[in-house]
Design an enzyme around this catalytic site. Structure first.
Site, PDB file in Angstrom:
ATOM      1  N   LEU A 137      -4.927   2.618  -3.935  1.00  0.00           N
ATOM      2  CA  LEU A 137      -5.103   2.579  -5.400  1.00  0.00           C
ATOM      3  C   LEU A 137      -3.901   3.117  -6.175  1.00  0.00           C
ATOM      4  O   LEU A 137      -3.767   2.856  -7.361  1.00  0.00           O
ATOM      5  CB  LEU A 137      -6.366   3.352  -5.804  1.00  0.00           C
ATOM      6  CG  LEU A 137      -7.667   2.796  -5.201  1.00  0.00           C
ATOM      7  CD1 LEU A 137      -8.856   3.611  -5.667  1.00  0.00           C
ATOM      8  CD2 LEU A 137      -7.864   1.330  -5.552  1.00  0.00           C
ATOM      9  N   LYS A 152     -10.285  -7.104  -0.097  1.00  0.00           N
ATOM     10  CA  LYS A 152      -9.256  -7.097  -1.141  1.00  0.00           C
ATOM     11  C   LYS A 152      -9.190  -8.443  -1.855  1.00  0.00           C
ATOM     12  O   LYS A 152      -8.944  -8.486  -3.071  1.00  0.00           O
ATOM     13  CB  LYS A 152      -7.885  -6.806  -0.519  1.00  0.00           C
ATOM     14  CG  LYS A 152      -7.656  -5.379  -0.149  1.00  0.00           C
ATOM     15  CD  LYS A 152      -6.188  -5.203   0.228  1.00  0.00           C
ATOM     16  CE  LYS A 152      -5.919  -3.789   0.685  1.00  0.00           C
ATOM     17  NZ  LYS A 152      -4.520  -3.591   1.080  1.00  0.00           N
ATOM     18  N   ASN A 197       4.736  -7.535   6.590  1.00  0.00           N
ATOM     19  CA  ASN A 197       5.121  -7.528   8.003  1.00  0.00           C
ATOM     20  C   ASN A 197       5.942  -8.755   8.346  1.00  0.00           C
ATOM     21  O   ASN A 197       5.830  -9.801   7.714  1.00  0.00           O
ATOM     22  CB  ASN A 197       3.880  -7.432   8.897  1.00  0.00           C
ATOM     23  CG  ASN A 197       2.940  -8.590   8.668  1.00  0.00           C
ATOM     24  OD1 ASN A 197       3.095  -9.645   9.278  1.00  0.00           O
ATOM     25  ND2 ASN A 197       1.984  -8.438   7.746  1.00  0.00           N
ATOM     26  N   CYS A 237      16.398 -21.201   4.021  1.00  0.00           N
ATOM     27  CA  CYS A 237      15.084 -20.652   4.364  1.00  0.00           C
ATOM     28  C   CYS A 237      15.333 -19.269   4.978  1.00  0.00           C
ATOM     29  O   CYS A 237      16.483 -18.872   5.189  1.00  0.00           O
ATOM     30  CB  CYS A 237      14.318 -21.575   5.300  1.00  0.00           C
ATOM     31  SG  CYS A 237      14.822 -21.486   7.024  1.00  0.00           S
ATOM     32  N   CYS A 254       5.253   0.904   4.669  1.00  0.00           N
ATOM     33  CA  CYS A 254       4.942   1.806   3.550  1.00  0.00           C
ATOM     34  C   CYS A 254       4.123   3.009   4.011  1.00  0.00           C
ATOM     35  O   CYS A 254       4.261   4.105   3.469  1.00  0.00           O
ATOM     36  CB  CYS A 254       4.166   1.070   2.469  1.00  0.00           C
ATOM     37  SG  CYS A 254       5.161  -0.139   1.625  1.00  0.00           S
ATOM     38  N   CYS A 315      15.186 -25.786   9.037  1.00  0.00           N
ATOM     39  CA  CYS A 315      15.458 -26.628   7.873  1.00  0.00           C
ATOM     40  C   CYS A 315      16.821 -27.312   7.960  1.00  0.00           C
ATOM     41  O   CYS A 315      17.271 -27.947   7.019  1.00  0.00           O
ATOM     42  CB  CYS A 315      15.357 -25.803   6.587  1.00  0.00           C
ATOM     43  SG  CYS A 315      16.749 -24.689   6.315  1.00  0.00           S
ATOM     44  N   CYS A 415       3.560  15.720  15.405  1.00  0.00           N
ATOM     45  CA  CYS A 415       4.089  14.935  14.272  1.00  0.00           C
ATOM     46  C   CYS A 415       2.876  14.367  13.529  1.00  0.00           C
ATOM     47  O   CYS A 415       1.777  14.884  13.680  1.00  0.00           O
ATOM     48  CB  CYS A 415       5.028  13.832  14.756  1.00  0.00           C
ATOM     49  SG  CYS A 415       4.207  12.601  15.739  1.00  0.00           S
TER      50      CYS A 415
END
Ligand SMILES: Nc1ncnc2c1ncn2[C@@H]1O[C@H](COP(=O)(O)OP(=O)(O)OP(=O)(O)O)[C@@H](O)[C@H]1O
Ligand SMILES: [Zn+2]
Length: 457
Positions: A137, A152, A197, A237, A254, A315, A415
């Site tokens: 959000l 979503k 991705n 492309c 992210c 292409c 970690c």
């Protein structure tokens, strides 16, 4: 004309004026009624077609009441852009007749979808296989708190319908892959890549070349972003520029690298703008790569893209990629491998969070090294841990040695998710005499298994 005749004329005149006023009111009422019927007709057609289970093509003859002209409601709604030179009624009509497919209703797709719906694109398809989470959000502004846990694609469709019932929206709650991409993509005029991705990036590139659609591609990470259009105006492309995917371990997403919501907003809006320019055929710009960085000046830089590569397998002049492939295999990771867990160590070099908690409670002498970046360590950390980010570890071995009570004092490494800590153990094992172990699953698992009050971010 005598006095009584003049009086009669005056009375008649004022009656006529009154009647005239009443007629004006009546005309206005009828116009409003007509307007309402017009928009009802559109939203009914829209709801009917959306309630069908299968996806629809943008059937220009039947799905929309009048694609040749604007309705009174549309003149009123889009007035501010209708008067723009270079846009005008022609531009609005072109938008109304255009269908766009947004792949990904996340950080980029959310702002793009909102603006494209508001501006009057005739049909918007939205694909996303995922559900809304709280951590979305901060940037995925098409969703809201009440939508947590729902699809979503559906959430985006709900927002769009509330915003502009004239825009027909189709939600696809699917993972776009080689099995369904061509069938969906060929129903749309313009495709917007708002995913995160590499596998989906290659898939969309290939399907757009095969189906002959322009691909408006965006990406954003941390404080930076990029925008490019592929397969457009004889430009390259994605494969012309990047014939081979990067190694999966070199890609930062992210969730691991972070991203500022405004940055995804900027790139998503630029994607919407670019798609509008393509739709209204008002795009004189050369094929460029636009680079945005919130932390440098100027904020935007633009680089001219190379032209289509003659020997591009997709292409080029003699293409050998003529159908969709297995992109997960090609890229070594897929859309679902968000933060793949690495397994570098055997069980003897690892310790469960609960076992480590017991050892802490018993007061066993040891050193705990947290190898996250300092910015993350400052968010939250375990008491008595020391912070040495993984990238600095090789140069800080002496510092580690000095922190040990005795040369064989055990060292545990933690970690965020338990990946970097394994790399760190492999480094430390070469220099230390005592046992060196990685805490399985990192602070995330610590929060789940040991301390529910420890923050997850
Ligand atoms: N192949 C695909 N098919 C359908 N949706 C996809 C595909 N690949 C990516 N997506 C969607 O694209 C969106 C990208 O959004 P974003 O980059 O903001 O990441 P996120 O997955 O929502 O968040 P985070 O990375 O923080 O968990 C996601 O909603 C994801 O589900
Ligand atoms: Zn190419």
């Amino acid at each position: 004309m005598d006095k009584s005749e003049i009086q009669l004329l005056m009375v008649l005149n004022s009656r006529l004026k009154e009647e005239n006023e009443q007629l004006k009111i009546r005309v206005k009422e009828l116009e409003e009624k007509l307007d309402k019927q017009n928009s009802l007709l559109i939203s009914n057609t829209h709801n009917e077609s959306n309630s069908r289970k299968t996806c629809n093509t943008f059937d220009k003859d039947t799905d929309s009441p009048n694609l040749e002209d604007l309705t009174l409601a549309e003149y009123m709604r889009y007035g501010r852009q209708l008067i723009l030179p270079g846009f005008g009624k022609t531009g609005q009509l072109k938008l109304k007749n255009t269908s766009m497919l947004i792949v990904g209703a996340g950080g980029l797709g959310a702002p793009a979808a909102i603006y494209l719906a508001a501006t009057g694109v005739g049909k918007l398809g939205i694909i996303d296989h995922d559900t809304v989470e709280k951590s979305n959000l901060q940037r995925q502004i098409i969703h809201n708190e009440s939508r947590e846990g729902i699809s979503k694609a559906q959430s985006a469709k709900m927002t769009i319908e509330e915003l502009n019932s004239l825009c027909k929206c189709v939600a696809y709650e699917v993972l776009l892959d080689s099995s369904n991409a061509l069938e969906i993509v060929k129903k749309y005029d313009i495709v917007i890549d708002a995913t995160d991705n590499v596998a989906t990036r290659y898939l969309l590139n290939d399907v757009c070349v095969i189906a002959g659609k322009p691909l408006v591609s965006g990406s954003a990470l941390r404080m930076d972003g990029q925008l490019t259009v592929y397969n457009y105006k004889r430009g390259p492309c994605y494969r012309c520029l990047f014939p081979k995917p990067p190694p999966p371990e070199s890609i930062l997403n992210c969730a691991d690298g972070g991203v500022l919501g405004v940055v995804t907003g900027i790139i998503g809006c630029l994607q919407a703008l670019q798609a509008i320019k393509i739709a209204i055929e008002n795009d004189e710009s050369p094929n460029n790569l636009l680079i945005f960085s919130a932390t440098s000046y100027p904020l935007f830089r633009s680089m001219k893209l190379r032209s289509k590569k003659k020997d591009c397998g997709l292409c080029g002049e003699h293409p050998f990629i003529t159908e969709l492939q297995d992109y997960v295999q090609f890229c070594g990771s897929g859309a679902l491998d968000k933060s793949p867990s690495v397994k570098l160590l055997g069980y003897e070099d690892r310790i469960e969070p609960k076992t480590y908690r017991n050892l802490r409670n018993e007061g066993t002498p040891h050193v705990l090294i947290d190898v996250r970046e300092t910015v993350q360590y400052d968010i939250c950390s375990l008491p008595s841990s020391i912070n040495i980010p993984l990238k600095d570890l090789p140069s800080k071995i002496e510092e580690v040695k000095k922190s040990l009570e005795a040369p064989n004092t055990p060292v545990y490494v933690i970690c965020r998710l338990g990946n970097d800590s394994q790399h760190a153990v492999n480094i430390l094992k070469n220099y230390l005499k005592g046992e060196v172990k990685d805490i399985i699953g990192g602070l995330y698992k610590w929060s789940l298994d040991v301390d529910p009050d420890f923050p997850i971010y």
